[in-house]
Design a protein around this motif. Sequence first.
Motif, PDB file in Angstrom:
ATOM      1  N   TRP A   1     -31.420  58.308 105.629  1.00 12.52           N
ATOM      2  CA  TRP A   1     -31.393  59.763 105.726  1.00 12.52           C
ATOM      3  C   TRP A   1     -30.767  60.247 104.423  1.00 12.52           C
ATOM      4  CZ3 TRP A   1     -33.219  62.410 110.027  1.00 12.52           C
ATOM      5  CH2 TRP A   1     -33.558  61.623 111.105  1.00 12.52           C
ATOM      6  N   VAL A   2     -31.582  60.448 103.410  1.00 16.29           N
ATOM      7  CA  VAL A   2     -31.120  60.701 102.049  1.00 16.29           C
ATOM      8  C   VAL A   2     -30.531  62.110 101.928  1.00 16.29           C
ATOM      9  CG1 VAL A   2     -31.843  60.892  99.648  1.00 16.29           C
ATOM     10  CG2 VAL A   2     -32.770  59.077 101.085  1.00 16.29           C
ATOM     11  N   THR A   3     -29.329  62.184 101.342  1.00 22.10           N
ATOM     12  CA  THR A   3     -28.716  63.473 101.040  1.00 22.10           C
ATOM     13  C   THR A   3     -28.801  63.786  99.555  1.00 22.10           C
ATOM     14  OG1 THR A   3     -26.536  62.448 100.806  1.00 22.10           O
ATOM     15  CG2 THR A   3     -27.103  63.354 102.971  1.00 22.10           C
ATOM     16  N   GLN A   4     -28.721  62.762  98.709  1.00 19.98           N
ATOM     17  CA  GLN A   4     -28.795  62.951  97.260  1.00 19.98           C
ATOM     18  C   GLN A   4     -29.491  61.756  96.624  1.00 19.98           C
ATOM     19  OE1 GLN A   4     -27.695  65.515  95.123  1.00 19.98           O
ATOM     20  NE2 GLN A   4     -27.538  66.607  97.063  1.00 19.98           N
ATOM     21  N   ALA A   5     -30.203  62.026  95.548  1.00 17.91           N
ATOM     22  CA  ALA A   5     -30.847  60.957  94.779  1.00 17.91           C
ATOM     23  C   ALA A   5     -30.897  61.381  93.315  1.00 17.91           C
ATOM     24  CB  ALA A   5     -32.254  60.686  95.292  1.00 17.91           C
ATOM     25  N   THR A   6     -30.804  60.414  92.436  1.00 19.23           N
ATOM     26  CA  THR A   6     -30.930  60.696  91.013  1.00 19.23           C
ATOM     27  C   THR A   6     -31.578  59.503  90.317  1.00 19.23           C
ATOM     28  OG1 THR A   6     -29.754  61.448  89.036  1.00 19.23           O
ATOM     29  CG2 THR A   6     -28.633  59.827  90.380  1.00 19.23           C
ATOM     30  N   LEU A   7     -32.400  59.781  89.327  1.00 20.48           N
ATOM     31  CA  LEU A   7     -33.046  58.724  88.548  1.00 20.48           C
ATOM     32  C   LEU A   7     -32.064  58.169  87.528  1.00 20.48           C
ATOM     33  CD1 LEU A   7     -36.535  60.321  87.865  1.00 20.48           C
ATOM     34  CD2 LEU A   7     -36.016  58.454  89.416  1.00 20.48           C
ATOM     35  N   LEU A   8     -32.017  56.859  87.435  1.00 23.90           N
ATOM     36  CA  LEU A   8     -31.157  56.207  86.454  1.00 23.90           C
ATOM     37  C   LEU A   8     -31.942  55.816  85.214  1.00 23.90           C
ATOM     38  CD1 LEU A   8     -29.074  53.962  88.854  1.00 23.90           C
ATOM     39  CD2 LEU A   8     -28.514  56.218  87.968  1.00 23.90           C
ATOM     40  N   ASP A   9     -33.144  55.320  85.408  1.00 23.01           N
ATOM     41  CA  ASP A   9     -34.080  55.056  84.327  1.00 23.01           C
ATOM     42  C   ASP A   9     -35.485  55.113  84.920  1.00 23.01           C
ATOM     43  OD1 ASP A   9     -34.616  52.550  85.534  1.00 23.01           O
ATOM     44  OD2 ASP A   9     -33.172  51.516  84.260  1.00 23.01           O
ATOM     45  N   TYR A  10     -36.468  54.664  84.167  1.00 25.74           N
ATOM     46  CA  TYR A  10     -37.859  54.800  84.602  1.00 25.74           C
ATOM     47  C   TYR A  10     -38.142  54.038  85.897  1.00 25.74           C
ATOM     48  CZ  TYR A  10     -42.925  55.176  84.190  1.00 25.74           C
ATOM     49  OH  TYR A  10     -44.234  55.452  84.428  1.00 25.74           O
TER      50      TYR A  10
ATOM     51  N   SER B   1     -35.459  52.791  88.089  1.00 24.45           N
ATOM     52  CA  SER B   1     -34.298  52.700  88.974  1.00 24.45           C
ATOM     53  C   SER B   1     -33.889  54.067  89.508  1.00 24.45           C
ATOM     54  CB  SER B   1     -33.107  52.100  88.233  1.00 24.45           C
ATOM     55  OG  SER B   1     -33.445  50.863  87.674  1.00 24.45           O
ATOM     56  N   VAL B   2     -33.348  54.062  90.721  1.00 19.30           N
ATOM     57  CA  VAL B   2     -32.883  55.291  91.358  1.00 19.30           C
ATOM     58  C   VAL B   2     -31.607  54.993  92.130  1.00 19.30           C
ATOM     59  CG1 VAL B   2     -34.298  54.950  93.431  1.00 19.30           C
ATOM     60  CG2 VAL B   2     -33.609  57.247  92.802  1.00 19.30           C
ATOM     61  N   ALA B   3     -30.693  55.968  92.145  1.00 17.95           N
ATOM     62  CA  ALA B   3     -29.492  55.886  92.973  1.00 17.95           C
ATOM     63  C   ALA B   3     -29.677  56.846  94.138  1.00 17.95           C
ATOM     64  CB  ALA B   3     -28.253  56.255  92.172  1.00 17.95           C
ATOM     65  N   VAL B   4     -29.370  56.381  95.342  1.00 22.19           N
ATOM     66  CA  VAL B   4     -29.620  57.153  96.557  1.00 22.19           C
ATOM     67  C   VAL B   4     -28.366  57.134  97.424  1.00 22.19           C
ATOM     68  CG1 VAL B   4     -31.034  57.288  98.637  1.00 22.19           C
ATOM     69  CG2 VAL B   4     -32.053  56.519  96.512  1.00 22.19           C
ATOM     70  N   ALA B   5     -28.002  58.307  97.959  1.00 29.69           N
ATOM     71  CA  ALA B   5     -26.892  58.405  98.915  1.00 29.69           C
ATOM     72  C   ALA B   5     -27.442  58.926 100.235  1.00 29.69           C
ATOM     73  CB  ALA B   5     -25.821  59.345  98.375  1.00 29.69           C
ATOM     74  N   ASP B   6     -26.916  58.405 101.350  1.00 29.64           N
ATOM     75  CA  ASP B   6     -27.401  58.862 102.654  1.00 29.64           C
ATOM     76  C   ASP B   6     -26.296  59.560 103.435  1.00 29.64           C
ATOM     77  OD1 ASP B   6     -25.835  56.901 103.912  1.00 29.64           O
ATOM     78  OD2 ASP B   6     -27.487  55.486 104.041  1.00 29.64           O
ATOM     79  N   LYS B   7     -26.667  60.140 104.560  1.00 32.10           N
ATOM     80  CA  LYS B   7     -25.718  60.951 105.324  1.00 32.10           C
ATOM     81  C   LYS B   7     -24.628  60.131 106.008  1.00 32.10           C
ATOM     82  CE  LYS B   7     -27.764  61.423 109.883  1.00 32.10           C
ATOM     83  NZ  LYS B   7     -28.183  62.397 110.875  1.00 32.10           N
ATOM     84  N   PHE B   8     -24.763  58.831 106.037  1.00 31.73           N
ATOM     85  CA  PHE B   8     -23.759  57.979 106.651  1.00 31.73           C
ATOM     86  C   PHE B   8     -22.701  57.508 105.653  1.00 31.73           C
ATOM     87  CE2 PHE B   8     -27.682  57.349 109.125  1.00 31.73           C
ATOM     88  CZ  PHE B   8     -27.253  57.950 110.291  1.00 31.73           C
ATOM     89  N   GLY B   9     -22.785  57.958 104.417  1.00 35.99           N
ATOM     90  CA  GLY B   9     -21.779  57.609 103.416  1.00 35.99           C
ATOM     91  C   GLY B   9     -22.085  56.364 102.624  1.00 35.99           C
ATOM     92  N   ASN B  10     -23.338  55.936 102.602  1.00 40.79           N
ATOM     93  CA  ASN B  10     -23.734  54.761 101.817  1.00 40.79           C
ATOM     94  C   ASN B  10     -24.339  55.209 100.496  1.00 40.79           C
ATOM     95  OD1 ASN B  10     -23.157  52.856 103.924  1.00 40.79           O
ATOM     96  ND2 ASN B  10     -24.976  53.617 104.939  1.00 40.79           N
TER      97      ASN B  10
ATOM     98  N   VAL C   1     -22.275  62.142 100.764  1.00 39.68           N
ATOM     99  CA  VAL C   1     -22.316  62.528  99.355  1.00 39.68           C
ATOM    100  C   VAL C   1     -23.080  63.847  99.226  1.00 39.68           C
ATOM    101  CG1 VAL C   1     -23.176  61.867  97.081  1.00 39.68           C
ATOM    102  CG2 VAL C   1     -22.154  60.150  98.570  1.00 39.68           C
ATOM    103  N   SER C   2     -22.468  64.814  98.524  1.00 37.14           N
ATOM    104  CA  SER C   2     -23.104  66.120  98.338  1.00 37.14           C
ATOM    105  C   SER C   2     -23.626  66.318  96.922  1.00 37.14           C
ATOM    106  CB  SER C   2     -22.124  67.242  98.687  1.00 37.14           C
ATOM    107  OG  SER C   2     -20.974  67.161  97.870  1.00 37.14           O
ATOM    108  N   PHE C   3     -23.215  65.475  95.974  1.00 39.25           N
ATOM    109  CA  PHE C   3     -23.664  65.578  94.589  1.00 39.25           C
ATOM    110  C   PHE C   3     -23.686  64.189  93.981  1.00 39.25           C
ATOM    111  CE2 PHE C   3     -22.669  65.986  90.051  1.00 39.25           C
ATOM    112  CZ  PHE C   3     -23.700  66.799  89.642  1.00 39.25           C
ATOM    113  N   LEU C   4     -24.723  63.895  93.212  1.00 41.48           N
ATOM    114  CA  LEU C   4     -24.879  62.582  92.586  1.00 41.48           C
ATOM    115  C   LEU C   4     -25.572  62.782  91.248  1.00 41.48           C
ATOM    116  CD1 LEU C   4     -24.568  59.497  93.134  1.00 41.48           C
ATOM    117  CD2 LEU C   4     -26.861  59.563  94.092  1.00 41.48           C
ATOM    118  N   GLU C   5     -24.933  62.353  90.177  1.00 34.65           N
ATOM    119  CA  GLU C   5     -25.481  62.600  88.843  1.00 34.65           C
ATOM    120  C   GLU C   5     -25.008  61.530  87.866  1.00 34.65           C
ATOM    121  OE1 GLU C   5     -27.848  64.431  86.211  1.00 34.65           O
ATOM    122  OE2 GLU C   5     -27.518  65.308  88.180  1.00 34.65           O
ATOM    123  N   LEU C   6     -25.875  61.161  86.935  1.00 39.40           N
ATOM    124  CA  LEU C   6     -25.513  60.259  85.844  1.00 39.40           C
ATOM    125  C   LEU C   6     -24.925  61.123  84.734  1.00 39.40           C
ATOM    126  CD1 LEU C   6     -25.761  57.233  85.167  1.00 39.40           C
ATOM    127  CD2 LEU C   6     -27.864  57.766  83.992  1.00 39.40           C
TER     128      LEU C   6
END
Length: 197
Positions: A12-21, A23-32, A81-86
Amino acid sequence: MSVFADDTFPRWVTQATLLDYYSVAVADKFGNLAVMRLSQDARDYIDDDPTGNKAIWDRGLLNGASQKMDMLCMFHIGESVSFLELATLIPGGSEALVYTTLSGTIGMFVPFTSREDIDFFQHLEMHMRNESAPICGRDHLTYRSSYIPVKGTIDGDLCEMYNSLDPGKRRAVASELDRQPGEVSKKLEDMRTTYAF
């Protein structure tokens, strides 16, 4: 639009951001928080079909995508997680993955640049798990692996607790690491100032 690749674990994704072409970082509503990357087979598949026409007709297992992503890192933060950024927090500093949570926590995931640092902090984390018992009695590793086992990360909060140990325990942990207590504290400080403050 068609789904080209997905994760083997539903989130259950709350935030996601691209790291490179790839790769992606993803945070979910359970705190992972997880870092995922396309496998080499999926990259080759993209090179063979850059338009994506084949992906429309490919069928994955159980209504999933035909390509699966590899999970590189997994960590249970414990808060949504409410914000996720490189980002880079200091001038001339290295990039780190910065996150904020609903309760106001500001944290970051930083990459290691040498194998020596990885070994040092892994051993420090291992010794801190033994020396710094949790207040509520819950095992640290069990907490960080609440939903999915922790993978590819070192808990900096636990390592930072080294400076709050009594002097006898600090000397014991430092001797296990073949260092002086001042050297361990300096290494922690250097890691902190390289990325943040």
